[in-house]
Scaffold this active site. Sequence first.
Site, short mmCIF file in Angstrom:
data_model
loop_
_atom_site.label_atom_id
_atom_site.label_comp_id
_atom_site.label_asym_id
_atom_site.label_seq_id
_atom_site.Cartn_x
_atom_site.Cartn_y
_atom_site.Cartn_z
N GLU A 15 3.29 -1.38 2.19
CA GLU A 15 4.64 -0.79 2.22
C GLU A 15 5.01 -0.09 0.91
OE1 GLU A 15 6.36 -0.64 5.00
OE2 GLU A 15 4.89 -1.86 6.10
N LYS A 18 1.76 4.70 1.48
CA LYS A 18 0.46 5.31 1.75
C LYS A 18 0.51 6.28 2.93
CE LYS A 18 -1.86 1.55 2.44
NZ LYS A 18 -0.71 0.63 2.31
N LYS A 40 -7.45 6.05 10.08
CA LYS A 40 -7.02 4.73 9.61
C LYS A 40 -8.03 3.71 10.13
CE LYS A 40 -3.34 2.02 8.21
NZ LYS A 40 -2.35 2.16 7.16
N GLY A 120 -5.93 3.72 3.77
CA GLY A 120 -6.29 2.32 3.79
C GLY A 120 -5.20 1.47 4.42
N GLY A 122 -2.84 -1.81 3.53
CA GLY A 122 -2.46 -2.68 2.43
C GLY A 122 -3.05 -2.16 1.13
N ASN A 179 5.61 6.84 -5.82
CA ASN A 179 6.48 6.93 -4.65
C ASN A 179 7.71 6.05 -4.84
OD1 ASN A 179 7.20 7.71 -1.94
ND2 ASN A 179 6.70 5.63 -1.36
N PRO A 208 10.72 11.46 -4.56
CA PRO A 208 12.02 10.78 -4.72
C PRO A 208 12.34 9.93 -3.49
CG PRO A 208 12.19 13.17 -5.05
CD PRO A 208 10.86 12.91 -4.42
#
Length: 242
Positions: A15, A18, A40, A120, A122, A179, A208
Amino acid sequence: MSKASGFFVTGTDTEVGKTLVSAALILKLRNQGLNAMGFKPVVAGTYQNSNGSTLNEDIETLRIASDLKPGQVDLCPYVLDTPAAPHLIASKQGICLDLDTILQAFQQIQNQSDLIVVEGAGGFLVPINDREDLGNLAQQIALPVILVVGMKLGCINHALLTQEAIKVRGLKLAGWVANSLSIEMPLLQENITSLQSKIHAPFLGLIPVLPKALQKADNSPYSIEALDFAAEHIQIPNNKIL
């Protein structure tokens, strides 16, 4: 496996953005006339849309960025329903997440695209099974790595540990993205400056906090407008590494 072109996007944690960064990179690459597609290796967590289809928000975001119709291309070989560590959920369901199966799925996307952006799951060392982790996958596909740093307390330590893990695996860190999360962290610019002095790779930009109108609801993909917003704030690493 033949040499692929593209990037492996990892993060300092789960979270941290990514998916947002991966999809924004795909958009930027496609705007250059390249047939870039997302991939993914595994997702954990699904929802049902209004039509009753079982979906995953990360896969859907990558699909939208890749300009693919629903069901047109399978972008992920393992879709698990419960949002938790993939290898643990898979084990409870009697599934063994297999690196060779992931690599075969990756190869299929490679055969249909010019570049692949692999997101990826996590962090960099999330286990795939009892023996292998996502770092092993990154080694097998040998793509330059982009690190997404979720800007929050603790991010400097997490970023530097991830940088070390990438180096130990003999992979190239192509760059990193800062991020912003839902709330801008205190001393944001000071943290970025510190990270720039310690991460030995180009700083690709700061995304932002997304404007309220662009923030996504739970159990839904990012909108194309949100991806365009993120894409405006990041750079593609030097083409010489592709």
